[in-house]
Motif scaffolding. Structure first.
Motif, PDB file in Angstrom:
ATOM      1  N   LEU A   1      -5.749  -3.014 -10.184  1.00  0.00           N
ATOM      2  CA  LEU A   1      -5.456  -3.551  -8.845  1.00  0.00           C
ATOM      3  C   LEU A   1      -4.329  -4.578  -8.916  1.00  0.00           C
ATOM      4  O   LEU A   1      -3.446  -4.622  -8.057  1.00  0.00           O
ATOM      5  CB  LEU A   1      -6.710  -4.194  -8.241  1.00  0.00           C
TER       6      LEU A   1
ATOM      7  N   LEU B   1      -4.437 -13.662  -5.197  1.00  0.00           N
ATOM      8  CA  LEU B   1      -5.133 -12.395  -5.463  1.00  0.00           C
ATOM      9  C   LEU B   1      -5.730 -12.414  -6.861  1.00  0.00           C
ATOM     10  O   LEU B   1      -6.876 -12.014  -7.071  1.00  0.00           O
ATOM     11  CB  LEU B   1      -4.156 -11.221  -5.322  1.00  0.00           C
TER      12      LEU B   1
ATOM     13  N   GLU C   1       8.369  -4.131  -4.675  1.00  0.00           N
ATOM     14  CA  GLU C   1       9.013  -3.165  -3.788  1.00  0.00           C
ATOM     15  C   GLU C   1       9.416  -3.834  -2.480  1.00  0.00           C
ATOM     16  O   GLU C   1      10.509  -3.615  -1.966  1.00  0.00           O
ATOM     17  CB  GLU C   1       8.036  -2.023  -3.530  1.00  0.00           C
ATOM     18  N   ARG C   2       8.512  -4.637  -1.970  1.00  0.00           N
ATOM     19  CA  ARG C   2       8.791  -5.376  -0.739  1.00  0.00           C
ATOM     20  C   ARG C   2      10.000  -6.297  -0.901  1.00  0.00           C
ATOM     21  O   ARG C   2      10.800  -6.450   0.008  1.00  0.00           O
ATOM     22  CB  ARG C   2       7.541  -6.183  -0.371  1.00  0.00           C
TER      23      ARG C   2
ATOM     24  N   GLU D   1      -0.919  -2.893  -9.553  1.00  0.00           N
ATOM     25  CA  GLU D   1      -0.450  -2.248  -8.319  1.00  0.00           C
ATOM     26  C   GLU D   1       0.061  -3.292  -7.325  1.00  0.00           C
ATOM     27  O   GLU D   1       1.065  -3.085  -6.649  1.00  0.00           O
ATOM     28  CB  GLU D   1      -1.604  -1.432  -7.714  1.00  0.00           C
TER      29      GLU D   1
ATOM     30  N   ALA E   1       3.490  -4.229  -8.183  1.00  0.00           N
ATOM     31  CA  ALA E   1       4.428  -3.176  -7.762  1.00  0.00           C
ATOM     32  C   ALA E   1       4.694  -3.265  -6.259  1.00  0.00           C
ATOM     33  O   ALA E   1       5.842  -3.164  -5.817  1.00  0.00           O
ATOM     34  CB  ALA E   1       3.862  -1.804  -8.127  1.00  0.00           C
ATOM     35  N   VAL E   2       3.623  -3.472  -5.471  1.00  0.00           N
ATOM     36  CA  VAL E   2       3.770  -3.553  -4.012  1.00  0.00           C
ATOM     37  C   VAL E   2       4.687  -4.718  -3.640  1.00  0.00           C
ATOM     38  O   VAL E   2       5.596  -4.576  -2.824  1.00  0.00           O
ATOM     39  CB  VAL E   2       2.390  -3.720  -3.331  1.00  0.00           C
ATOM     40  N   GLU E   3       4.459  -5.893  -4.245  1.00  0.00           N
ATOM     41  CA  GLU E   3       5.252  -7.065  -3.887  1.00  0.00           C
ATOM     42  C   GLU E   3       6.709  -6.908  -4.341  1.00  0.00           C
ATOM     43  O   GLU E   3       7.637  -7.319  -3.634  1.00  0.00           O
ATOM     44  CB  GLU E   3       4.645  -8.342  -4.498  1.00  0.00           C
TER      45      GLU E   3
ATOM     46  N   HIS F   1     -10.523  -2.110 -13.844  1.00  0.00           N
ATOM     47  CA  HIS F   1     -10.191  -1.897 -12.435  1.00  0.00           C
ATOM     48  C   HIS F   1      -9.471  -3.117 -11.858  1.00  0.00           C
ATOM     49  O   HIS F   1      -8.515  -2.975 -11.099  1.00  0.00           O
ATOM     50  CB  HIS F   1     -11.462  -1.573 -11.656  1.00  0.00           C
TER      51      HIS F   1
END
Lengths: 208, 208
Positions: free
Chosen positions: B193, B172, B203-204, B196, B199-201, B189
């Motif tokens: 991205l 990414l 949390e997963r 974030e 954070a998503v990974e 930006h």
């Protein structure tokens, strides 16, 4: 019978091929004419100048990607050569989302050429700002299409959140695609990573 | 006094600059010699041939990236020119992870040049398999370093899961970096991205 429109398409097909193979810097109007089997005068007639060729090739590549991401099938056997595919049955929103993203990762000569040429056109914008506007527009259209598909799977998610998830998924796809095309990431693994990323983003949209 | 090692470094710095500006195809040994202010004989002495220059430049770019992702500060003001940065205080694992990834997205001339050259070297592997082995090794090292950082934040996560998350985050980052460098994604930006996505990974990894 060869029409003017056929010849224009033949020039754009040749331009995409030359850019994929030799980069944007390697595209000379003389060689493009030779590759397409037309005169340089015809190229100038259709596209005005080299910048015009680049802009129209970018558009052509995008249209072609849109066709194969909506007309093919992710699980299908690799196609032997570029050819029109049958439109498929309507899919569930989640399947449609996966299809649209995973079709960019398939061992098909047309997909390889298209993605390589797109990467070269994008890289050329680092130093030549000419194409930036068209590249940004094409990216935005793609992000918006993916955001729409995400919204069909998660209709309660706010538009802004969908757009951010779509930006991440499309940027990740570009990163994975580059690694696959340069031979450092096996295709099956790239597809598995992409599928998992879709799952991660969808889960996040469901439980923000 | 200029030592042999200084001259070797000067050649590699010039090679990275030339590749970033003109692509791998644009790197000729004669022009590199002119750019570095040395003889072509000295280049052949240090690197044997053009392929040797490319391999060592790849290594040089990676070492340099490692230095600025462990020695700089993500929130710092843009640096005006490449210069050595002070090593920072030890950070919490999560901050260290964010720093390592976000430092590739900063408005610093050296970072731009390094990332652009890396992109060009990777793109060249689409048609020239020479560099694939070294590219794959460099990618693997980077993925492993990010997996280690993720593991420091989430020590209970299995190694395989950490490696997959690290592959997605680094791919990414490459995708976002290319969009930023080509002028179609604003830096702030791209950074948002990326933050974030981390954070998503994470949390997963915490709630698989």
């Amino acid at each position: 019978m060869t029409t003017a429109s056929d010849r224009r398409t033949a020039i754009l097909e040749s331009a995409a091929r030359v850019i994929a193979r030799r980069g944007v810097r390697g595209l000379r109007v003389e060689e493009l004419a030779a590759e397409a089997g037309v005169s340089t005068a015809l190229i100038y007639y259709h596209f005005k100048d080299r910048a015009g060729v680049l802009r129209r090739t970018l558009e052509f590549i995008n249209d072609r990607a849109e066709r194969y991401t909506t007309g093919g099938e992710p699980g299908a056997e690799p196609q032997e050569s570029p050819k029109p595919r049958e439109p498929l049955e309507p899919l569930e929103p989640r399947q449609e989302l996966e299809r649209a993203l995973l079709l960019e990762l398939q061992d098909d000569e047309l997909v390889r050429e298209n993605s390589t040429a797109w990467g070269e056109l994008r890289a050329s914008a680092v130093f030549e700002p000419d194409l930036r506007h068209d590249l940004a527009k094409a990216s935005l259209t793609w992000v918006q299409a993916v955001a729409d598909l995400l919204g069909q799977v998660q209709p309660m998610a706010p538009a802004g959140t969908l757009a951010l998830a779509a930006e991440r998924l499309t940027a990740l796809l570009e990163g994975l695609s580059m690694r696959w095309l340069s031979g450092i990431l096996p295709l099956a693994h790239a597809r598995a990573l992409m599928r998992e990323a879709i799952a991660v983003e969808l889960e996040r949209l469901e439980h923000p």
